[in-house]
Design an enzyme around this catalytic site. Structure first.
Site, short mmCIF file in Angstrom:
data_model
loop_
_atom_site.label_atom_id
_atom_site.label_comp_id
_atom_site.label_asym_id
_atom_site.label_seq_id
_atom_site.Cartn_x
_atom_site.Cartn_y
_atom_site.Cartn_z
CG ASP A 1 0.08 14.04 27.30
OD1 ASP A 1 -0.04 14.66 28.38
OD2 ASP A 1 0.43 14.58 26.24
CE LYS B 1 4.67 10.84 33.19
NZ LYS B 1 4.17 11.12 31.84
N GLY C 1 1.10 18.64 34.19
CA GLY C 1 -0.26 18.69 34.73
C GLY C 1 -0.75 17.29 35.08
CG HIS C 2 -0.17 15.45 38.34
ND1 HIS C 2 1.07 15.99 38.08
CD2 HIS C 2 -0.38 15.62 39.65
CE1 HIS C 2 1.58 16.46 39.21
NE2 HIS C 2 0.72 16.24 40.17
CD GLN D 1 7.89 17.05 32.13
OE1 GLN D 1 8.91 16.80 32.75
NE2 GLN D 1 6.98 17.84 32.62
P1 IMP Z 1 8.73 22.61 28.49
O1 IMP Z 1 8.94 21.43 29.39
O2 IMP Z 1 7.61 23.51 28.93
O3 IMP Z 1 10.00 23.34 28.20
O4 IMP Z 1 8.25 22.02 27.07
C1 IMP Z 1 9.12 21.29 26.25
C2 IMP Z 1 8.38 20.18 25.52
O5 IMP Z 1 7.94 19.20 26.45
C3 IMP Z 1 7.13 20.64 24.78
O6 IMP Z 1 7.00 19.86 23.61
C4 IMP Z 1 6.01 20.32 25.74
O7 IMP Z 1 4.78 20.10 25.08
C5 IMP Z 1 6.53 19.02 26.34
N1 IMP Z 1 6.00 18.77 27.67
C6 IMP Z 1 6.39 19.36 28.82
N2 IMP Z 1 5.69 18.86 29.87
C7 IMP Z 1 4.86 17.92 29.36
C8 IMP Z 1 3.92 17.01 29.97
O8 IMP Z 1 3.73 16.98 31.20
N3 IMP Z 1 3.26 16.18 29.09
C9 IMP Z 1 3.48 16.17 27.74
N4 IMP Z 1 4.36 16.99 27.16
C10 IMP Z 1 5.05 17.86 27.96
#
Ligand code: IMP
Length: 460
Positions: free
Chosen positions: A12, A15, A39-40, A232
């Site tokens: 967040d 990017k 998500g973007h 991420q």
């Molecule tokens: P996963 O990637 O769905 O397995 O989630 C693992 C961790 O990464 C969790 O804490 C999510 O909230 C975080 N996370 C995954 N994708 C994003 C993103 O695009 N932005 C912020 N946090 C993310």
């Protein structure tokens, strides 16, 4: 020439906007890790597009590659592509044959495991997209790659091997009745074979399949420029992040090599831009040494109403959250807010080798009398300049602050037009401190959500 964009905090950081601005001159945009957990939102010609898997370059007519380090959910992929086509955008998306496939049973198991962990308040807070279980199967050598979808016999054979294990996990380990699941077909060889063989056929028919390393090397040999788009952030990197509250891939720059099929030298010869939010936000639980105030609803007596904060720090958190729109895009949950955390950023800069920085949300901080930066941590009476390895130790770190004078709210659109020198002097002092500490110049400064509200200092 390559440019790699990496989130330096907890995701967040904005990017997408930086990829959009700095990726203008790239010919190919490559995602190298993650899947539809990212998500973007892209705004183009007044239209808003929400994407989670297809890279944002798709809207701008670039060639987009989902590299071998990605995990691809074909349902999401085709629903995003079809939705874009309905709106008149025909995206050019290529998918690495070596990328792994997210199946419905991965999502199912992601949800089940999170539920089980939540009984002891240990859930990761995943996006529920099956990311972890898919990478787990990849590492355990029982995953299916995208290329396997195009070979119906191999697809059936692999599904027939893996599904009894998944069924046993659901029934015998987690004690659930498969018949009562929302989607029992998630564990059926025949149902999955039928649906996923069709995706394989479509991927091949639409010419979307590539060997990503070969494809990208050829494009570079033709003189084209690549942008690697990290999803991420560093603190949720499986190796360098806040384990176990991490995603299951490497958003850091090393991932751009392993996840694209090009050598580390190719990535390292290019620019690596760390994207930094001018403060810090975090979703969900976990340490946050520079945290301000609380989250409405979580802090007793604090309802987020600025006329009713218990402390000045809560009021500040509220103000920054409102100004910066710091609410989860999907869940609407208020994000936790804190000051910039320099030990975190030094860790990120070293892990990826930032050659430049993009600092976002500088406008959000305008109007504060003064602002703090967590310059170092103190733990057991000792000063630390980077992050400790464990989440538990990190939780014991106390931020040692440096205070900066605030800057006024100005016409940020004018600043974006006039350039870096038009930024308020105190904002420049703040940015120069960050650049000095991380030994990387500031290439771009975000002063608003729109594409044109970015001060581009230097185009890498
Ligand atoms: P996963 O990637 O769905 O397995 O989630 C693992 C961790 O990464 C969790 O804490 C999510 O909230 C975080 N996370 C995954 N994708 C994003 C993103 O695009 N932005 C912020 N946090 C993310």
């Amino acid at each position: 020439m390559t440019v790699t964009i990496v989130g330096s905090q907890l995701g967040d950081e904005g990017k997408g906007g930086i990829v959009d601005v700095l990726g203008d001159s790239a010919d190919v945009v490559v995602r190298y890790q993650g899947g539809d957990n990212a998500g973007h939102t892209v705004v183009h010609d007044g239209e808003e597009y929400k994407l989670s898997l297809v890279p944002s370059g798709a809207i701008r007519g670039k060639v987009n590659v989902l590299g071998n380090g990605c995990v691809v959910n074909p349902r999401t992929l085709f629903s995003e592509i079809d939705a874009l086509r309905e709106r008149g955008v025909d995206p050019d998306v290529r998918v690495a044959r070596r990328a792994h496939v997210i199946f419905p049973y991965h999502r199912l198991l992601d949800g089940i495991e999170e539920d089980r962990k939540s009984e002891d308040d240990n859930e990761v807070g995943t996006t529920g997209r099956g990311i972890g279980p898919t990478y787990e199967d990849k590492a355990a050598r029982r995953g299916l790659r995208i290329a396997d979808l195009t070979d119906p016999d191999t697809l059936r054979e692999r599904l027939a091997y893996v599904l009894p294990q998944k069924r046993a996990l659901v029934e015998d380990v987690f004690g659930l009745d498969i018949g009562s699941l929302d989607d029992p077909d998630a564990l059926s060889v025949d149902a999955l074979h039928e649906e996923y063989a069709e995706y394989g056929r479509r991927l091949a028919e639409e010419g979307m399949l590539v060997d990503s390393g070969d494809f990208l090397a050829d494009r570079m040999a033709e003189g084209e420029d690549l942008m690697f788009e990290g999803a991420q952030g560093t603190l949720i990197d499986i190796d360098h992040g806040n384990y176990p509250f991490v995603t299951s891939s490497n958003p850091t720059a090393g991932g751009a090599a392993t996840g694209s099929g090009l050598g580390p030298g190719v990535v390292g010869d290019g620019e690596i831009v760390g994207v930094v939010k001018g403060y810090l936000t975090r979703v969900g639980s976990g340490p946050m040494p520079t945290e301000l105030g609380g989250v409405p609803g979580d802090t007793p007596g604090y309802d987020g109403d600025p006329s009713n904060p218990e402390t000045e720090s809560e009021e500040l958190a509220h103000q920054i959250r409102e100004e910066g729109g710091e609410y989860g895009t999907v869940t609407g949950r208020p994000r936790r807010v804190g000051w910039l955390d320099m030990p975190m950023l030094r860790h990120a800069a070293r892990a990826s080798g930032f050659t430049g920085l993009a600092v976002n949300h500088v406008d959000t901080l305008a109007g504060l009398d003064e602002l703090n930066v967590g310059h170092a941590y103190e733990v057991d009476g000792e000063e630390r300049l980077t992050m400790p390895a464990t989440t538990e130790e990190w939780g014991q770190c106390e931020a040692q602050y440096r205070t900066f004078e605030g800057w006024p709210d100005v016409d940020w659109a004018d600043v974006a037009t006039e350039g870096y020198d038009a930024l308020p002097e105190n904002a420049r002092t703040y940015l120069e401190y960050v650049a000095d500490e991380l030994d990387a110049p500031v290439y771009a400064v975000g002063v608003g959500p729109a594409r044109e509200e970015t001060v581009v200092v230097e185009r890498p």
